[in-house]
Design an enzyme around this catalytic site. Structure first.
Site, PDB file in Angstrom:
ATOM      1  N   ASN A 264      -4.856  -7.601 -11.261  1.00  0.00           N
ATOM      2  CA  ASN A 264      -6.082  -7.452 -10.372  1.00  0.00           C
ATOM      3  C   ASN A 264      -5.603  -6.517  -9.233  1.00  0.00           C
ATOM      4  O   ASN A 264      -5.767  -7.155  -7.940  1.00  0.00           O
ATOM      5  CB  ASN A 264      -6.521  -9.037  -9.639  1.00  0.00           C
TER       6      ASN A 264
ATOM      7  N   ASP B  40       1.777  -6.576  -8.089  1.00  0.00           N
ATOM      8  CA  ASP B  40       0.888  -5.359  -7.770  1.00  0.00           C
ATOM      9  C   ASP B  40       1.710  -3.838  -7.942  1.00  0.00           C
ATOM     10  O   ASP B  40       1.195  -2.823  -8.287  1.00  0.00           O
ATOM     11  CB  ASP B  40       0.237  -5.194  -6.319  1.00  0.00           C
TER      12      ASP B  40
ATOM     13  N   SER C 150     -14.964   1.012  -1.025  1.00  0.00           N
ATOM     14  CA  SER C 150     -13.688   0.766  -0.888  1.00  0.00           C
ATOM     15  C   SER C 150     -13.186   2.092  -0.274  1.00  0.00           C
ATOM     16  O   SER C 150     -13.328   3.101  -0.925  1.00  0.00           O
ATOM     17  CB  SER C 150     -12.977   0.478  -2.121  1.00  0.00           C
TER      18      SER C 150
ATOM     19  N   SER D 246       0.829  -1.081   0.002  1.00  0.00           N
ATOM     20  CA  SER D 246       0.051  -0.079   0.093  1.00  0.00           C
ATOM     21  C   SER D 246       0.903   1.351   0.007  1.00  0.00           C
ATOM     22  O   SER D 246       0.610   2.231  -0.617  1.00  0.00           O
ATOM     23  CB  SER D 246      -1.009   0.039   1.207  1.00  0.00           C
TER      24      SER D 246
ATOM     25  N   LYS E  29       1.072 -11.835  -5.912  1.00  0.00           N
ATOM     26  CA  LYS E  29       0.458 -10.531  -6.137  1.00  0.00           C
ATOM     27  C   LYS E  29       1.054  -9.551  -5.162  1.00  0.00           C
ATOM     28  O   LYS E  29       1.244  -8.168  -5.471  1.00  0.00           O
ATOM     29  CB  LYS E  29      -1.085 -10.517  -5.823  1.00  0.00           C
TER      30      LYS E  29
ATOM     31  N   HIS F  27      -4.061 -14.263  -2.930  1.00  0.00           N
ATOM     32  CA  HIS F  27      -2.900 -14.437  -2.302  1.00  0.00           C
ATOM     33  C   HIS F  27      -3.029 -14.683  -0.858  1.00  0.00           C
ATOM     34  O   HIS F  27      -2.548 -15.590  -0.152  1.00  0.00           O
ATOM     35  CB  HIS F  27      -1.776 -13.195  -2.316  1.00  0.00           C
ATOM     36  N   ARG F  28      -4.244 -14.139  -0.299  1.00  0.00           N
ATOM     37  CA  ARG F  28      -4.450 -14.141   1.142  1.00  0.00           C
ATOM     38  C   ARG F  28      -5.110 -15.302   1.608  1.00  0.00           C
ATOM     39  O   ARG F  28      -4.902 -15.744   2.753  1.00  0.00           O
ATOM     40  CB  ARG F  28      -5.155 -12.939   1.628  1.00  0.00           C
TER      41      ARG F  28
ATOM     42  N   ASP G  38      -7.780  -6.963   5.682  1.00  0.00           N
ATOM     43  CA  ASP G  38      -6.692  -7.717   4.925  1.00  0.00           C
ATOM     44  C   ASP G  38      -6.215  -8.864   5.993  1.00  0.00           C
ATOM     45  O   ASP G  38      -5.780  -9.938   5.295  1.00  0.00           O
ATOM     46  CB  ASP G  38      -5.688  -6.893   4.296  1.00  0.00           C
TER      47      ASP G  38
ATOM     48  N   ARG H   6       1.365   4.176  -3.152  1.00  0.00           N
ATOM     49  CA  ARG H   6       1.079   5.664  -2.893  1.00  0.00           C
ATOM     50  C   ARG H   6       2.344   6.347  -3.245  1.00  0.00           C
ATOM     51  O   ARG H   6       2.134   7.173  -3.843  1.00  0.00           O
ATOM     52  CB  ARG H   6       0.776   5.517  -1.469  1.00  0.00           C
TER      53      ARG H   6
ATOM     54  N   GLN I 210     -10.272   3.098  -1.362  1.00  0.00           N
ATOM     55  CA  GLN I 210      -9.186   3.283  -2.063  1.00  0.00           C
ATOM     56  C   GLN I 210      -9.696   4.514  -3.250  1.00  0.00           C
ATOM     57  O   GLN I 210      -8.948   5.051  -3.690  1.00  0.00           O
ATOM     58  CB  GLN I 210      -9.072   2.099  -3.147  1.00  0.00           C
TER      59      GLN I 210
ATOM     60  N   GLU J 180     -10.036  -9.636  -3.967  1.00  0.00           N
ATOM     61  CA  GLU J 180      -9.397 -10.482  -5.091  1.00  0.00           C
ATOM     62  C   GLU J 180     -10.708 -11.603  -5.213  1.00  0.00           C
ATOM     63  O   GLU J 180     -10.540 -12.284  -6.366  1.00  0.00           O
ATOM     64  CB  GLU J 180      -8.400 -11.463  -4.493  1.00  0.00           C
TER      65      GLU J 180
ATOM     66  N   ARG K 266     -14.201 -12.905  -0.351  1.00  0.00           N
ATOM     67  CA  ARG K 266     -13.367 -13.409   0.907  1.00  0.00           C
ATOM     68  C   ARG K 266     -14.200 -14.275   1.945  1.00  0.00           C
ATOM     69  O   ARG K 266     -13.800 -14.987   2.602  1.00  0.00           O
ATOM     70  CB  ARG K 266     -12.586 -12.482   1.382  1.00  0.00           C
TER      71      ARG K 266
HETATM   72  O1  LIG Z   1      -5.593   1.580   0.060  1.00  0.00           O
HETATM   73  C1  LIG Z   1      -4.887   0.509   0.120  1.00  0.00           C
HETATM   74  O2  LIG Z   1      -3.751   0.685   0.180  1.00  0.00           O
HETATM   75  C2  LIG Z   1      -5.761  -0.591   0.375  1.00  0.00           C
HETATM   76  C3  LIG Z   1      -7.007  -0.333   1.179  1.00  0.00           C
HETATM   77  C4  LIG Z   1      -7.850  -1.659   1.405  1.00  0.00           C
HETATM   78  O3  LIG Z   1      -8.875  -1.962   0.509  1.00  0.00           O
HETATM   79  P1  LIG Z   1     -10.508  -1.395   0.825  1.00  0.00           P
HETATM   80  O4  LIG Z   1     -10.381   0.109   1.084  1.00  0.00           O
HETATM   81  O5  LIG Z   1     -10.967  -1.511  -0.474  1.00  0.00           O
HETATM   82  O6  LIG Z   1     -10.816  -1.976   1.921  1.00  0.00           O
HETATM   83  C5  LIG Z   1      -7.024  -2.996   1.441  1.00  0.00           C
HETATM   84  O7  LIG Z   1      -7.975  -4.046   1.567  1.00  0.00           O
HETATM   85  C6  LIG Z   1      -6.287  -2.989   0.222  1.00  0.00           C
HETATM   86  O8  LIG Z   1      -5.282  -4.200   0.348  1.00  0.00           O
HETATM   87  C7  LIG Z   1      -5.161  -1.739   0.322  1.00  0.00           C
HETATM   88  C1  LIG Z   2      -7.518  -6.438  -1.437  1.00  0.00           C
HETATM   89  C2  LIG Z   2      -6.183  -6.406  -1.611  1.00  0.00           C
HETATM   90  O1  LIG Z   2      -5.845  -5.712  -2.657  1.00  0.00           O
HETATM   91  P1  LIG Z   2      -6.287  -4.751  -3.811  1.00  0.00           P
HETATM   92  O2  LIG Z   2      -7.506  -3.970  -3.383  1.00  0.00           O
HETATM   93  O3  LIG Z   2      -5.169  -3.616  -3.934  1.00  0.00           O
HETATM   94  O4  LIG Z   2      -6.373  -5.374  -5.104  1.00  0.00           O
HETATM   95  C3  LIG Z   2      -5.361  -7.202  -0.867  1.00  0.00           C
HETATM   96  O5  LIG Z   2      -3.892  -6.944  -0.957  1.00  0.00           O
HETATM   97  O6  LIG Z   2      -5.650  -7.708   0.121  1.00  0.00           O
END
Ligand SMILES: O=C(O)C1=C[C@@H](OP(=O)(O)O)[C@@H](O)[C@H](O)C1
Ligand SMILES: C=C(OP(=O)(O)O)C(=O)O
Length: 425
Positions: free
Chosen positions: A95, A51, A171, A25, A410, A384-385, A313, A29, A173, A341, A344
């Site tokens: 992914n 990734d 999310s 992460s 990943k 991966h997890r 995660d 960034r 993100q 992924e 889950r």
């Molecule tokens: O911002 C990030 O780096 C992440 C935010 C999380 O996702 P969500 O915000 O979708 O939960 C996490 O699950 C992912 O592995 C990485």
């Molecule tokens: C959710 C994950 O990754 P991403 O959302 O970045 O694909 C992860 O790494 O568990």
């Protein structure tokens, strides 16, 4: 696809120390923010995995000059200011959720036409809310198949700015992507969060990485964020080890009654997932912390009831540990992990049931009631997890095999080597 990997039970409790690779992460960034900075940044402690490779490759396709030395875990990147060099690019993000979401917002500050796509699963993962927010801020962002999922088309003009709502409940993100790109918009960007924001520690991480590069955000709790146009500064930036990866090694200590130290992390880390150790503590483990390491010692394990929204995660890791507790464990408030992924919640429930466990699945979580473990080959769903967490069960129980072990690439290509070194197996 590789052959299934047999995990052998350890002959004695796992003892030792390990330093996981750099945080996925933070690496992704730092790459985005350094790409938008004025001047040359050097990143150290960089993660080399699928990734981060798709992120670097995509930034190159956008015209950024990047020199990588993965052996030295170093990347040197010449930032483009707020001006993306190429006016057209096709990006393929496999992914990687962080990559496609962060780059969608980054492309929106460019003056061109960009197409972002991913693998089959990525084409099922939501991104429509992010596209709508960017469109409300004056960009032109659409989902090619009109289904709120990739491929995404980003077209000019360079992000004008304004006020817009951001969905928080699917999310975090989306918000992180918008925050990092916003300083390069032409005008002030105001973001109002709609719905309860999931995965909040990742937003804190975003703000802290931005700050290290001179980026500023005015935040009103997790409700409203205001960003004025400004430049990021070139920065030499060191990336801490991956805390989600660390959870597997802590899990190994918990399950085998051993003692494992993870180097390079402490409670003040940028990653919320370091707090996974608090969940293990609740279950009966002992946690010791120093400035530069965290140690978990296993104890007799109790079932717990826990909200894992902030550290989702690590929910699969906890599910693996829960199998060895003296009573049921309930993991709550993680509905958003159905968009990762794989779904889950469904995947963990299905694979634990194969191992003989009683699992009750609900919309936003699951309850695991431990039962004697029956041998099984664990499907990993290209997640991966799933692979990294379910392997832990095999450290204590006979007959656990992990299908498609290569899927750890990943975020952690060397996972099996590091697990082997630590367990001596
Ligand atoms: O911002 C990030 O780096 C992440 C935010 C999380 O996702 P969500 O915000 O979708 O939960 C996490 O699950 C992912 O592995 C990485
Ligand atoms: C959710 C994950 O990754 P991403 O959302 O970045 O694909 C992860 O790494 O568990």
């Amino acid at each position: 696809m590789q052959e299934p990997l047999s995990i052998r039970p350890v002959s004695k409790p796992v003892e030792g120390s390990v330093r996981p690779p750099g945080s996925k992460s933070i690496t992704n960034r730092a790459l985005v923010v350094a790409a938008l900075a004025d001047g040359r940044s050097t990143l150290t402690g960089v993660l080399d995995s699928d990734d981060t490779r798709v992120m670097i490759e995509s930034l190159r396709r956008l015209g950024l000059n990047i020199h990588q030395d993965f052996d030295a875990q170093t990347v040197v990147i010449d930032g483009c200011g707020d001006c993306i060099p190429r006016k057209e690019a096709q990006l393929f993000l496999q992914n990687s959720g962080t990559s496609i979401r962060f780059l969608t917002a980054l492309c929106a500050v460019g003056d061109g036409r960009y197409r972002l796509d991913g693998n089959e699963r990525m084409r099922e993962r939501p991104i429509g809310d992010l596209a709508r927010t960017l469109t409300a801020l004056g960009a032109e962002v659409t989902c090619e198949n009109k289904n709120d999922c990739p491929p995404v088309i980003v077209a000019g003009p360079p992000l004008p700015g304004g006020t817009a709502e951001v969905a928080g409940n699917i999310s975090s993100q989306y918000l992180s992507a918008l925050l990092m790109a916003a300083p390069a918009a032409r005008g002030v960007v105001e973001l109002d969060i709609k719905g309860e924001l999931v995965s909040k520690p990742y937003v804190d991480m975003t703000l802290r990485v931005m700050e290290s590069f001179g980026g500023g955000v005015m935040a009103d709790g997790y409700e409203k964020f205001t960003i004025a146009p400004h430049a990021y500064q070139e920065t030499n930036y060191d990336i801490e080890p991956d805390a989600s990866a660390a959870s597997y090694f802590f899990g190994a200590a918990a399950i085998t009654g051993g003692r494992v130290t993870v180097e390079g992390l402490n409670r003040d880390a940028l990653q919320g997932d370091v707090l996974f150790v608090d969940a293990l503590k609740q279950m009966g483990c002992t946690v010791e912390e120093s400035e530069s390491s965290i140690t978990v010692t296993g104890g007799s394990l109790h079932g717990i009831d826990i909200d894992m929204n902030a550290i989702s995660d690590t929910a699969q890791t906890l599910a693996a540990v829960a199998v060895f507790a003296d009573g049921p464990t309930t993991i709550r408030n993680i509905a958003h992990v159905r968009h990762k992924e794989t779904d889950r919640i469904a995947a963990v429930a299905a694979e634990l049931r194969k191992l003989g466990q009683i699992v009750e699945e609900f919309d936003d979580g699951l309850t695991i009631t431990p039962r004697p473990i029956t041998p099984a080959t664990i499907a990993t769903y290209d997640d991966h997890r799933m692979a990294m967490s379910f392997a832990l069960i095999g450290l204590k129980a006979d007959g656990v095999q992990i299908a498609d072990p290569g899927c750890t690439a990943k975020t952690y290509p060397r996972y099996w080597d590091d697990l082997k070194t630590l367990t001596g197996n």
